[in-house]
Design an enzyme around this catalytic site. Structure first.
Site, PDB file in Angstrom:
ATOM      1  CB  ILE A  65     -14.525   9.322  23.755  1.00 40.41           C
ATOM      2  CG1 ILE A  65     -14.123   7.801  23.375  1.00 40.41           C
ATOM      3  CG2 ILE A  65     -15.687   9.065  24.736  1.00 40.41           C
ATOM      4  CD1 ILE A  65     -13.453   7.032  24.549  1.00 40.41           C
ATOM      5  N   PRO A  66     -15.629  12.043  21.672  1.00 44.43           N
ATOM      6  CG  PRO A  66     -16.739  12.895  19.778  1.00 44.43           C
ATOM      7  CD  PRO A  66     -16.064  11.552  20.446  1.00 44.43           C
ATOM      8  CG  HIS A  67     -16.046  13.957  26.863  1.00 36.92           C
ATOM      9  ND1 HIS A  67     -14.915  13.546  26.179  1.00 36.92           N
ATOM     10  CD2 HIS A  67     -15.630  14.730  27.749  1.00 36.92           C
ATOM     11  CE1 HIS A  67     -13.942  13.900  26.753  1.00 36.92           C
ATOM     12  NE2 HIS A  67     -14.408  14.745  27.556  1.00 36.92           N
ATOM     13  N   GLY A  68     -19.149  16.080  26.407  1.00 40.50           N
ATOM     14  CA  GLY A  68     -19.707  17.372  27.219  1.00 40.50           C
ATOM     15  C   GLY A  68     -20.340  17.213  28.119  1.00 40.50           C
ATOM     16  CG  LEU A 103     -20.680  10.273  27.568  1.00 39.58           C
ATOM     17  CD1 LEU A 103     -21.516   9.378  27.440  1.00 39.58           C
ATOM     18  CD2 LEU A 103     -19.149   9.363  28.164  1.00 39.58           C
TER      19      LEU A 103
END
Length: 153
Positions: A65-68, A103
């Site tokens: 779940i890559p996110h920033g 996300l």
């Protein structure tokens, strides 16, 4: 909070072409930019890559779940991609990653960001759901499966 509020059908990639972490983040960013038109794919990729430098977002069981967070955006946005072959993503269980849920949230939205992360993480804990996503043949089928699973909780 429902995932359909921030994941749109046009942001789903039924088969990622990349076989590297950076390549997958680039593809997911290009997909994100379809709904976040005020931000370049390069900037989105940069934000995701910066977060990966802190610690991998590969949560195990074939899921990442890559996110920033990004200044200047006003809404939560997501993209989703599948790699049936799996790629090395520095996951916590050291296994290949197949499902990628990217996300991006507004900079000052800690609560919203955390809720979205928790929601997506819970969704992908179900092994039969993960298997059904891997068996899906199209982006529209993947979106339908996600919407159906999301409606259960």
């Amino acid at each position: 909070m429902k995932i359909a509020e921030f994941l749109k059908p046009e942001s789903i990639i039924s088969e990622l072409s990349s076989n590297t972490k950076t390549g997958v983040l680039t593809e997911l960013s290009a997909s994100l930019s379809k709904t976040l038109t005020s931000v370049t794919p390069q900037r989105l990729s940069q934000v995701l890559e910066e977060r990966e430098k802190v610690a991998s977002t590969g949560i195990g069981e074939g899921v990442a779940i890559p996110h920033g967070k990004l200044p200047g955006i006003t809404t939560l946005s997501a993209s989703f991609g599948v790699s049936r072959n799996g790629i090395e993503f520095d996951a916590i269980d050291r296994k290949p990653t197949h499902l990628f849920f990217a996300l991006v949230a507004p900079e000052n939205s800690a609560g919203l960001h955390l809720k979205a992360l928790a929601r997506s993480s819970r969704l992908f804990k179900n092994p039969s759901f993960r298997a059904s996503i891997l068996a899906a043949q199209s982006a529209s089928e993947i979106y339908s499966l996600i919407a159906q699973e999301d409606a259960k909780a």
